[in-house]
Scaffold this active site. Structure first.
Site, PDB file in Angstrom:
ATOM      1  N   LYS A 117       0.786  -0.930  -0.260  1.00 55.83           N
ATOM      2  CA  LYS A 117       0.253   0.204   0.581  1.00 55.83           C
ATOM      3  C   LYS A 117       1.131   1.461   0.108  1.00 55.83           C
ATOM      4  CE  LYS A 117      -4.209  -1.508   0.465  1.00 55.83           C
ATOM      5  NZ  LYS A 117      -5.554  -1.301  -0.093  1.00 55.83           N
ATOM      6  N   LYS A 199      -3.862  -9.331  -7.208  1.00 56.77           N
ATOM      7  CA  LYS A 199      -5.322  -9.936  -6.722  1.00 56.77           C
ATOM      8  C   LYS A 199      -6.858  -8.572  -7.452  1.00 56.77           C
ATOM      9  CE  LYS A 199      -6.279  -8.055  -2.596  1.00 56.77           C
ATOM     10  NZ  LYS A 199      -7.013  -7.987  -1.520  1.00 56.77           N
ATOM     11  N   LYS A 202     -11.339  -4.144  -5.545  1.00 58.92           N
ATOM     12  CA  LYS A 202     -11.999  -3.149  -5.586  1.00 58.92           C
ATOM     13  C   LYS A 202     -11.278  -1.962  -5.388  1.00 58.92           C
ATOM     14  CE  LYS A 202     -13.217  -2.737  -0.852  1.00 58.92           C
ATOM     15  NZ  LYS A 202     -12.604  -2.828   0.203  1.00 58.92           N
TER      16      LYS A 202
HETATM   17  P1  ATP Z   1      -8.961  -3.123  -1.755  1.00 56.00           P
HETATM   18  O1  ATP Z   1     -10.141  -1.644  -1.964  1.00 56.00           O
HETATM   19  O2  ATP Z   1      -7.222  -2.471  -1.195  1.00 56.00           O
HETATM   20  O3  ATP Z   1      -8.108  -4.063  -2.584  1.00 56.00           O
HETATM   21  P2  ATP Z   1      -8.848  -5.053  -0.048  1.00 56.00           P
HETATM   22  O4  ATP Z   1     -10.611  -5.417  -1.109  1.00 56.00           O
HETATM   23  O5  ATP Z   1      -8.372  -6.766  -0.418  1.00 56.00           O
HETATM   24  O6  ATP Z   1      -8.561  -4.052   0.120  1.00 56.00           O
HETATM   25  P3  ATP Z   1     -11.388  -5.614   2.133  1.00 56.00           P
HETATM   26  O7  ATP Z   1     -12.333  -5.270   1.372  1.00 56.00           O
HETATM   27  O8  ATP Z   1     -10.637  -4.817   3.375  1.00 56.00           O
HETATM   28  O9  ATP Z   1      -9.855  -4.811   1.727  1.00 56.00           O
HETATM   29  O10 ATP Z   1     -10.904  -7.553   2.275  1.00 56.00           O
HETATM   30  C1  ATP Z   1     -12.311  -7.842   3.235  1.00 56.00           C
HETATM   31  C2  ATP Z   1     -12.260  -9.030   3.598  1.00 56.00           C
HETATM   32  O11 ATP Z   1     -12.006  -9.369   1.643  1.00 56.00           O
HETATM   33  C3  ATP Z   1     -10.696  -9.705   3.599  1.00 56.00           C
HETATM   34  O12 ATP Z   1     -10.977 -10.839   4.596  1.00 56.00           O
HETATM   35  C4  ATP Z   1      -9.602 -10.456   2.326  1.00 56.00           C
HETATM   36  O13 ATP Z   1      -8.844 -11.074   1.657  1.00 56.00           O
HETATM   37  C5  ATP Z   1     -10.883  -9.905   1.457  1.00 56.00           C
HETATM   38  N1  ATP Z   1     -10.614 -10.990   0.387  1.00 56.00           N
HETATM   39  C6  ATP Z   1     -10.377  -9.422  -0.773  1.00 56.00           C
HETATM   40  N2  ATP Z   1     -10.200  -9.166  -1.796  1.00 56.00           N
HETATM   41  C7  ATP Z   1      -9.872 -10.751  -2.367  1.00 56.00           C
HETATM   42  C8  ATP Z   1      -9.781 -11.419  -2.998  1.00 56.00           C
HETATM   43  N3  ATP Z   1      -9.527 -11.010  -4.332  1.00 56.00           N
HETATM   44  N4  ATP Z   1      -9.699 -13.095  -3.551  1.00 56.00           N
HETATM   45  C9  ATP Z   1     -10.213 -13.089  -1.994  1.00 56.00           C
HETATM   46  N5  ATP Z   1     -10.482 -12.633  -0.996  1.00 56.00           N
HETATM   47  C10 ATP Z   1     -10.471 -11.382  -0.918  1.00 56.00           C
END
Ligand code: ATP
Ligand code: LTN
Length: 337
Positions: A117, A199, A202
């Site tokens: 990040k 990954k 969002k």
């Molecule tokens: P960012 O917006 O920075 O990508 P994020 O989406 O990874 O953030 P959170 O939205 O807080 O972070 O994620 C919440 C949960 O969803 C966590 O348990 C995370 O591991 C899971 N998660 C998020 N993206 C994925 C993915 N692509 N595959 C599997 N699990 C995910």
């Protein structure tokens, strides 16, 4: 909600920093739903975490309600789980402060999410971003959590949480339950449709990389059709060597529950185009009802608000009990002791 027999506790959360994605279903929501009846569950919308990268206030407010609505749309039942917003329960920030004094600077510096990040947001590497995993540990430890269902990327944060719990327990006396991660075998890390080495996120600026749960059927089909695969010709499951096609196999598995081996067997010699069409159909059938429920729930903001108010009250009662214990152990004077 807990009945008389004490059940083991689950805590998990998602940041309201954008529209939720198929990745959130895969790594988090579907497991929350599967486990909700066997545990005392706390599902939090972690808005304090979200501001570790700059947010627009109006969007953060909207996404907070969207996120809670999506928990419900995915199948969380407010009668069996406590759903609440992190900033409504002050104990989260308070315990995080205490835990920060038990965290080594070097230890926090090793967190890979912080490193990633910091690179993504090089113009705003703030102390909150650095302290992010400590706040996450506070979230979990306040509820005496046994199990934390998350995606693969959160494993390191869970290890830190466990270390902090043990360190505090050893320094004083048993105070925190030491939690276990729950990381699913498949779907723990859904990958970007545009770069299967990254990954699915969002916050990816390229919206073609991500299936959002609010995407309409056409958008879902279009994104799957355009998904980056490789120059191979067979349908296989080998995330290391064939990440793009394996990612699609995982999505098909998620949407249909058909075992991975059976999917590969059935589609092995299908063309990429035919397989992608099948994946798109499966995802449309899987996501459409979630989207419809989401829109219904979101249309009644009053109901959602009262649910979150009640959730925060329940959560605060449990959290304050742990916080008071911690304050007493570290030596904070209180007229109530
Ligand atoms: P960012 O917006 O920075 O990508 P994020 O989406 O990874 O953030 P959170 O939205 O807080 O972070 O994620 C919440 C949960 O969803 C966590 O348990 C995370 O591991 C899971 N998660 C998020 N993206 C994925 C993915 N692509 N595959 C599997 N699990 C995910
Ligand atoms: N850091 C997590 C979100 C999160 C969380 C938690 C997950 C904050 N607090 C407590 C489980 C338990 C993420 O996925 N980015």
């Amino acid at each position: 909600m807990s009945n008389t027999a004490k059940r083991p506790v689950i805590f998990s959360g998602i940041q309201p920093s954008g529209d939720l994605t198929l990745g959130h279903i895969a790594g988090a929501l579907r497991n929350w739903v599967a486990l909700q009846h066997d545990y005392d569950c706390y599902f939090c919308v972690v808005d304090l975490h979200a501001i570790t990268v700059r947010q627009q206030p109006a969007k953060l407010r909207r996404w907070t309600l969207d996120c809670a609505a999506m928990y419900l749309a995915a199948g969380i039942e407010p009668t069996s789980a406590t759903i609440f917003v992190q900033s409504h329960v002050p104990a989260h920030a308070e315990l995080a402060w205490v835990l920060s004094t038990f965290t080594g600077f070097g230890e926090a510096s090793r967190m890979t999410q912080f490193k990633e990040k910091s690179e993504q947001h090089a113009q705003n590497v703030n102390v909150g971003l650095f302290a992010y995993p400590i706040l996450m540990a506070a979230d979990i430890l306040l509820y005496q959590t046994d199990l934390v269902p998350v995606g693969e990327d959160q494993k390191q944060h869970l290890e830190l949480t466990r270390d902090l719990a043990q360190r505090f327990n050893n320094a004083y006396s048993p105070t925190f339950t030491v939690p276990e991660p729950y990381i699913p075998r498949y779907g723990a890390r859904l990958m970007s449709l545009q770069d299967p080495r990254k990954k699915m996120s969002k916050s990816d600026p390229n919206h073609n990389a991500t299936i959002f749960l609010v995407d309409d059927n056409d958008a879902i089909r279009r994104k799957i059709q355009r998904a980056v695969t490789d120059s191979g010709t067979t349908i296989e499951y080998d995330p290391e060597r064939r990440p793009g096609i394996s990612n699609l196999v995982e999505m098909y598995h998620l949407a249909t529950d058909e075992p991975i081996e059976a999917i590969v067997e059935r589609f092995r010699d299908a063309s990429y185009a035919a397989f992608k069409a099948a994946v798109a159909d499966a995802l449309v059938a899987y996501i459409e009802p979630v989207r419809t429920r989401f829109l219904e729930i979101r249309a009644d903001e009053g109901h959602l608000a009262s649910l979150l108010v009640a959730g925060a009250e329940r959560a605060a009662r449990v959290a304050e009990r742990t916080l008071r214990k911690v304050y007493r152990k570290v030596g904070f004077w209180s007229p109530k002791d």
